[in-house]
Design a protein around this motif. Structure first.
Motif, PDB file in Angstrom:
ATOM      1  N   SER A 345       5.272  89.997  67.085  1.00 35.69           N
ATOM      2  CA  SER A 345       6.296  89.455  66.202  1.00 35.69           C
ATOM      3  C   SER A 345       7.049  88.342  66.914  1.00 35.69           C
ATOM      4  O   SER A 345       7.917  87.714  66.364  1.00 35.69           O
ATOM      5  N   HIS A 346       6.675  88.116  68.165  1.00 39.81           N
ATOM      6  CA  HIS A 346       7.380  87.104  68.951  1.00 39.81           C
ATOM      7  C   HIS A 346       7.178  85.708  68.402  1.00 39.81           C
ATOM      8  O   HIS A 346       6.097  85.335  68.009  1.00 39.81           O
ATOM      9  N   HIS A 347       8.265  84.961  68.452  1.00 40.27           N
ATOM     10  CA  HIS A 347       8.154  83.556  68.082  1.00 40.27           C
ATOM     11  C   HIS A 347       7.750  82.766  69.311  1.00 40.27           C
ATOM     12  O   HIS A 347       8.410  82.821  70.333  1.00 40.27           O
ATOM     13  N   ASN A 348       6.682  82.055  69.213  1.00 38.43           N
ATOM     14  CA  ASN A 348       6.233  81.272  70.351  1.00 38.43           C
ATOM     15  C   ASN A 348       6.452  79.807  70.065  1.00 38.43           C
ATOM     16  O   ASN A 348       5.875  79.264  69.142  1.00 38.43           O
ATOM     17  N   VAL A 349       7.277  79.193  70.885  1.00 40.73           N
ATOM     18  CA  VAL A 349       7.579  77.795  70.630  1.00 40.73           C
ATOM     19  C   VAL A 349       6.352  76.910  70.889  1.00 40.73           C
ATOM     20  O   VAL A 349       6.355  75.723  70.641  1.00 40.73           O
ATOM     21  N   PRO A 391       7.179  84.379  82.680  1.00 41.33           N
ATOM     22  CA  PRO A 391       7.269  84.149  81.238  1.00 41.33           C
ATOM     23  C   PRO A 391       8.696  83.793  80.815  1.00 41.33           C
ATOM     24  O   PRO A 391       9.660  84.262  81.427  1.00 41.33           O
ATOM     25  N   PHE A 392       8.796  82.966  79.817  1.00 46.13           N
ATOM     26  CA  PHE A 392      10.102  82.580  79.284  1.00 46.13           C
ATOM     27  C   PHE A 392       9.979  82.621  77.765  1.00 46.13           C
ATOM     28  O   PHE A 392       9.079  82.026  77.194  1.00 46.13           O
ATOM     29  N   PRO A 393      10.861  83.361  77.113  1.00 50.44           N
ATOM     30  CA  PRO A 393      10.687  83.533  75.663  1.00 50.44           C
ATOM     31  C   PRO A 393      10.921  82.253  74.885  1.00 50.44           C
ATOM     32  O   PRO A 393      11.721  81.403  75.312  1.00 50.44           O
ATOM     33  N   GLY A 394      10.237  82.105  73.776  1.00 48.08           N
ATOM     34  CA  GLY A 394      10.405  80.934  72.907  1.00 48.08           C
ATOM     35  C   GLY A 394      11.872  80.631  72.588  1.00 48.08           C
ATOM     36  O   GLY A 394      12.310  79.495  72.762  1.00 48.08           O
ATOM     37  N   PRO A 395      12.641  81.627  72.149  1.00 49.75           N
ATOM     38  CA  PRO A 395      14.040  81.342  71.814  1.00 49.75           C
ATOM     39  C   PRO A 395      14.924  81.149  73.047  1.00 49.75           C
ATOM     40  O   PRO A 395      16.135  80.969  72.933  1.00 49.75           O
ATOM     41  N   GLY A 396      14.310  81.178  74.207  1.00 48.91           N
ATOM     42  CA  GLY A 396      14.998  80.818  75.445  1.00 48.91           C
ATOM     43  C   GLY A 396      16.243  81.641  75.725  1.00 48.91           C
ATOM     44  O   GLY A 396      16.287  82.847  75.477  1.00 48.91           O
ATOM     45  N   VAL A 399      18.217  84.488  73.572  1.00 49.05           N
ATOM     46  CA  VAL A 399      18.124  85.955  73.571  1.00 49.05           C
ATOM     47  C   VAL A 399      18.703  86.542  74.864  1.00 49.05           C
ATOM     48  O   VAL A 399      18.617  87.736  75.101  1.00 49.05           O
ATOM     49  N   ARG A 400      19.286  85.661  75.693  1.00 48.27           N
ATOM     50  CA  ARG A 400      19.919  86.144  76.932  1.00 48.27           C
ATOM     51  C   ARG A 400      21.430  85.936  76.900  1.00 48.27           C
ATOM     52  O   ARG A 400      22.107  86.045  77.900  1.00 48.27           O
ATOM     53  N   ILE A 401      21.927  85.549  75.729  1.00 55.01           N
ATOM     54  CA  ILE A 401      23.369  85.461  75.535  1.00 55.01           C
ATOM     55  C   ILE A 401      23.665  86.432  74.408  1.00 55.01           C
ATOM     56  O   ILE A 401      23.262  86.206  73.271  1.00 55.01           O
ATOM     57  N   ASN A 434       7.892  90.652  88.509  1.00 51.68           N
ATOM     58  CA  ASN A 434       7.162  89.847  87.530  1.00 51.68           C
ATOM     59  C   ASN A 434       8.063  89.004  86.639  1.00 51.68           C
ATOM     60  O   ASN A 434       7.645  88.003  86.086  1.00 51.68           O
ATOM     61  N   GLN A 435       9.310  89.449  86.480  1.00 55.76           N
ATOM     62  CA  GLN A 435      10.234  88.647  85.687  1.00 55.76           C
ATOM     63  C   GLN A 435      11.653  88.941  86.143  1.00 55.76           C
ATOM     64  O   GLN A 435      11.989  90.104  86.391  1.00 55.76           O
ATOM     65  N   TYR A 436      12.460  87.922  86.255  1.00 50.67           N
ATOM     66  CA  TYR A 436      13.842  88.113  86.700  1.00 50.67           C
ATOM     67  C   TYR A 436      14.702  87.003  86.138  1.00 50.67           C
ATOM     68  O   TYR A 436      14.284  85.849  86.077  1.00 50.67           O
ATOM     69  N   ASP A 468       1.809  94.516  82.152  1.00 48.61           N
ATOM     70  CA  ASP A 468       1.454  93.944  80.848  1.00 48.61           C
ATOM     71  C   ASP A 468       2.670  93.600  79.986  1.00 48.61           C
ATOM     72  O   ASP A 468       2.517  93.210  78.840  1.00 48.61           O
ATOM     73  N   PHE A 469       3.870  93.773  80.485  1.00 46.07           N
ATOM     74  CA  PHE A 469       5.110  93.465  79.772  1.00 46.07           C
ATOM     75  C   PHE A 469       5.355  94.388  78.575  1.00 46.07           C
ATOM     76  O   PHE A 469       6.316  94.222  77.851  1.00 46.07           O
ATOM     77  N   MET A 470       4.457  95.355  78.362  1.00 46.03           N
ATOM     78  CA  MET A 470       4.664  96.328  77.286  1.00 46.03           C
ATOM     79  C   MET A 470       5.556  97.453  77.804  1.00 46.03           C
ATOM     80  O   MET A 470       6.344  98.037  77.066  1.00 46.03           O
ATOM     81  N   ALA A 509      14.804 100.435  77.283  1.00 48.35           N
ATOM     82  CA  ALA A 509      15.310  99.090  76.997  1.00 48.35           C
ATOM     83  C   ALA A 509      14.123  98.159  76.763  1.00 48.35           C
ATOM     84  O   ALA A 509      12.971  98.554  76.983  1.00 48.35           O
ATOM     85  N   THR A 510      14.379  96.941  76.333  1.00 46.15           N
ATOM     86  CA  THR A 510      13.336  95.911  76.362  1.00 46.15           C
ATOM     87  C   THR A 510      13.618  95.046  77.581  1.00 46.15           C
ATOM     88  O   THR A 510      14.647  95.213  78.229  1.00 46.15           O
ATOM     89  N   ILE A 511      12.713  94.139  77.898  1.00 49.25           N
ATOM     90  CA  ILE A 511      12.941  93.282  79.071  1.00 49.25           C
ATOM     91  C   ILE A 511      14.078  92.315  78.760  1.00 49.25           C
ATOM     92  O   ILE A 511      15.047  92.208  79.507  1.00 49.25           O
ATOM     93  N   GLU A 512      13.982  91.626  77.643  1.00 49.99           N
ATOM     94  CA  GLU A 512      15.064  90.734  77.222  1.00 49.99           C
ATOM     95  C   GLU A 512      16.193  91.574  76.630  1.00 49.99           C
ATOM     96  O   GLU A 512      15.988  92.738  76.284  1.00 49.99           O
TER      97      GLU A 512
HETATM   98  P1  XMP Z   1      10.644  92.344  75.546  1.00 53.46           P
HETATM   99  O1  XMP Z   1      12.052  91.833  75.540  1.00 53.46           O
HETATM  100  O2  XMP Z   1      10.075  92.533  74.157  1.00 53.46           O
HETATM  101  O3  XMP Z   1       9.774  91.182  76.218  1.00 53.46           O
HETATM  102  O4  XMP Z   1      10.473  93.554  76.395  1.00 53.46           O
HETATM  103  C1  XMP Z   1       8.453  91.323  76.639  1.00 53.46           C
HETATM  104  C2  XMP Z   1       8.008  89.991  77.194  1.00 53.46           C
HETATM  105  O5  XMP Z   1       7.926  89.023  76.150  1.00 53.46           O
HETATM  106  C3  XMP Z   1       8.805  87.936  76.399  1.00 53.46           C
HETATM  107  N1  XMP Z   1       9.420  87.569  75.115  1.00 53.46           N
HETATM  108  C4  XMP Z   1       8.996  86.547  74.350  1.00 53.46           C
HETATM  109  N2  XMP Z   1       8.003  85.644  74.510  1.00 53.46           N
HETATM  110  N3  XMP Z   1       8.575  84.633  72.469  1.00 53.46           N
HETATM  111  C5  XMP Z   1       7.805  84.682  73.575  1.00 53.46           C
HETATM  112  O6  XMP Z   1       6.916  83.857  73.726  1.00 53.46           O
HETATM  113  C6  XMP Z   1       9.592  85.504  72.216  1.00 53.46           C
HETATM  114  O7  XMP Z   1      10.270  85.440  71.201  1.00 53.46           O
HETATM  115  C7  XMP Z   1       9.800  86.510  73.209  1.00 53.46           C
HETATM  116  N4  XMP Z   1      10.701  87.534  73.309  1.00 53.46           N
HETATM  117  C8  XMP Z   1      10.421  88.174  74.479  1.00 53.46           C
HETATM  118  C9  XMP Z   1       9.804  88.453  77.405  1.00 53.46           C
HETATM  119  O8  XMP Z   1      10.365  87.399  78.188  1.00 53.46           O
HETATM  120  C10 XMP Z   1       8.967  89.398  78.213  1.00 53.46           C
HETATM  121  O9  XMP Z   1       8.203  88.709  79.176  1.00 53.46           O
END
Ligand code: XMP
Length: 514
Positions: A345-349, A391-396, A399-401, A434-436, A468-470, A509-512
């Motif tokens: 469901s992630h938005h990928n920029v 990795p850096f999420p699309g919404p940048g 989602v960290r504010i 893997n992510q910080y 695997d970030f899952m 929790a989730t990562i973000e």
């Molecule tokens: P969560 O927060 O779901 O994140 O545990 C798992 C991994 O996915 C990244 N992430 C995203 N990547 N678009 C992306 O391309 C998104 O909207 C998005 N949201 C979360 C997150 O950084 C982590 O690596």
């Protein structure tokens, strides 16, 4: 030239992508197909070998995933793994039933090293087992080639027919000589030559992109992330300045990131491409004003991104091809390839617009796993810091504010994040996690600085290890590193008077943060 291919027939197990990755690590190209794929399609592929995966079912029960017995008559070597091994025995006249003792974990397995599958493997070797059922009787024509105390048939084979089956999982790293076994299968049983290498992938892709594109115009949404960067450079090597890259700075990038992307891909950078940077910060902040709900924020950022991209595309006029940075796990997860039904469901920029006027989509990385994308990136000469970027999420930073986004909050989180990244790297922890990143909570609290009372924001630091970030675990960063980061943040970042470390794993929790 047709590339040699091994087919992974997916019966719904959790390690199926891993099997394909391991085979590719042996330099043999491999694709995942659902067990629902017709035998005609499999024949068309002309695979050098087939691997049946594991799966959660019992093969003797009605409605369990199965396959036509005709597959064993194709003359193509087959390796069954776990459920796949049981299914092979079940279909060919052996017996599978509930095991008296369930095996789970690392188990010492005795193997017959005369078997082609176990050539150069130790006679006693540690393998990963996870099964409730077991093969109680091998099918006619098969001989037993591995066994444990609780599992009398841990592997069977019919070398005349090139049919092999293992109860354990050679693809997981806990199986100490698993890669050797898979390599034995693809080289000694299937007779592969090993033609899957990233340098030839890059060369071949450049050739086929040139052929496809001709004199056409190509458009690419560049985010600066690994996938879109590798896709863009591949295209630029193939078609030079027929390619235009649009980089949308939505004001939610990490500190200096916009300039870093421009330095590599812009007019003074390393590539001969038309690079358009759109500074759309104000537009995004305006749209996000007063919005607190995470999903709403994500949606606004995604939609606004598309609007901006669309406007830029219109200025260019008609383009012939749109580049997308889709990679193989996206293809498998969207259900096109394997059996897995997880939809992102992630938005990928990386680029969604399907209404920009173009004729065709080019997805040059569609068949690559992430580690292969990185290898291809190195082959293409992309700087390592870009290739191995976390990795850096699309919404940048959106989602960290937590809560409403303002320019001032963006500045706070950017500065705190830059300090955290600097300190993590200085301590050598960038290679261990893997992510910080840093996030801005919307909590204000009382503090004291000098002799003054403060009432300011709290920054949360996060660092996780994951494969695997899952799922993920919070990393045990040494206190010293957290301490140094904390004092730098409260001293250097205005309006922050408190720093917290997030100890939560995923789940719960989730990562973000949003
Ligand atoms: P969560 O927060 O779901 O994140 O545990 C798992 C991994 O996915 C990244 N992430 C995203 N990547 N678009 C992306 O391309 C998104 O909207 C998005 N949201 C979360 C997150 O950084 C982590 O690596």
């Amino acid at each position: 030239m047709k590339r040699e291919t091994v087919v992974v027939l997916d019966f719904g197990g959790q390690y199926n992508q891993l099997i394909a990755r391991r085979v590719r690590e042996c330099n043999v190209y491999c694709e995942i197909y659902s067990y629902k794929t017709s035998i005609e399609k499999i024949k068309e592929i002309q695979p050098k070998g087939i691997i049946f995966t594991g799966g959660p079912n019992s093969c003797y029960e009605e409605d369990s995933p199965t396959y036509s017995k005709e597959i064993f008559e194709l003359g193509v070597p087959i390796l069954g793994i776990c459920y796949g091994s049981q299914l092979m025995m079940h279909l060919l006249g052996g017996k599978v039933e509930k095991a008296p003792v369930r095996e789970y974990g690392k188990i010492e397995v005795n193997v017959d090293t005369h078997s082609k599958l176990f050539q150069d493997v130790s006679p006693k070797t540690i393998c990963w087992m996870s099964h409730n059922d077991y093969i109680s009787k091998a099918a006619p024509g098969f001989s037993i080639s591995a066994w444990t105390n609780d599992c009398p048939v841990a592997a069977v084979e019919n070398p005349e027919k090139n049919l092999y089956a293992v109860q354990f999982h050679p693809e997981v790293l806990h199986t100490q000589e698993g890669t050797k076994m898979l390599s034995n299968f693809v080289y000694h049983v299937c007779g592969c030559a090993g033609d899957w290498k990233m340098d030839s992938f890059v060369e071949e892709s450049i050739r086929s992109i040139r052929e496809k594109v001709g004199n056409g115009k190509v458009l690419c949404a560049l985010s600066g992330g690994v996938d879109s960067s590798v896709a863009a450079v591949l295209l630029s090597k193939a078609v030079g300045n027929q390619l235009t890259c649009v980089f949308v700075d939505h004001g939610l990038l990490r500190k200096n990131e916009g300039d870093e992307v421009e330095a590599v891909f812009g007019p003074n950078g390393n590539y001969n491409l038309n690079f358009i940077r759109v500074n759309a910060q104000e537009r995004f902040y305006e749209k996000l004003k007063g919005v607190e709900e995470p999903e709403k924020k994500r949606k606004i950022i995604g939609e606004e991104f598309i609007r901006v991209f669309e406007e830029e595309a219109k200025k260019i006029g008609t383009v012939d091809f749109l580049v997308q940075g889709t990679i193989y796990p996206d293809v498998v997860e969207s259900g096109v390839g394997g059996e897995s039904t997880v939809i992102k469901s992630h938005h990928n920029v990386g680029g969604l617009p399907d209404y920009v006027d173009f004729k065709e989509i080019i997805e040059p990385l569609r068949n690559l796993f992430k580690d292969e994308v990185r290898q291809a990136g190195l082959e293409l000469g992309i700087p390592e810091y870009l290739v191995f970027r976390q990795p850096f999420p699309g919404p940048g930073l959106g989602v960290r504010i937590i809560g409403e986004i303002t320019a001032d909050k963006v500045r706070m989180v950017q500065d705190a994040d830059a300090i955290w990244r600097e300190e993590i790297a200085r301590a050598g922890w960038d290679k261990k996690v893997n992510q910080y990143f840093a996030a801005l909570t919307n909590m204000k609290s009382v503090g004291v600085m000098g002799d003054e009372r403060t009432y300011d924001y709290a920054i949360a630091l996060r660092a996780v290890t994951t494969t695997d970030f899952m799922t993920a675990e919070s990393a045990e960063i040494p206190w010293e590193v957290i301490g140094r980061t904390t004092s730098r943040i409260v001293n250097e970042v205005k309006h922050v008077n408190r720093v917290l470390y997030d100890c939560t794993g995923k789940p719960p929790a989730t990562i973000e943060f949003e």
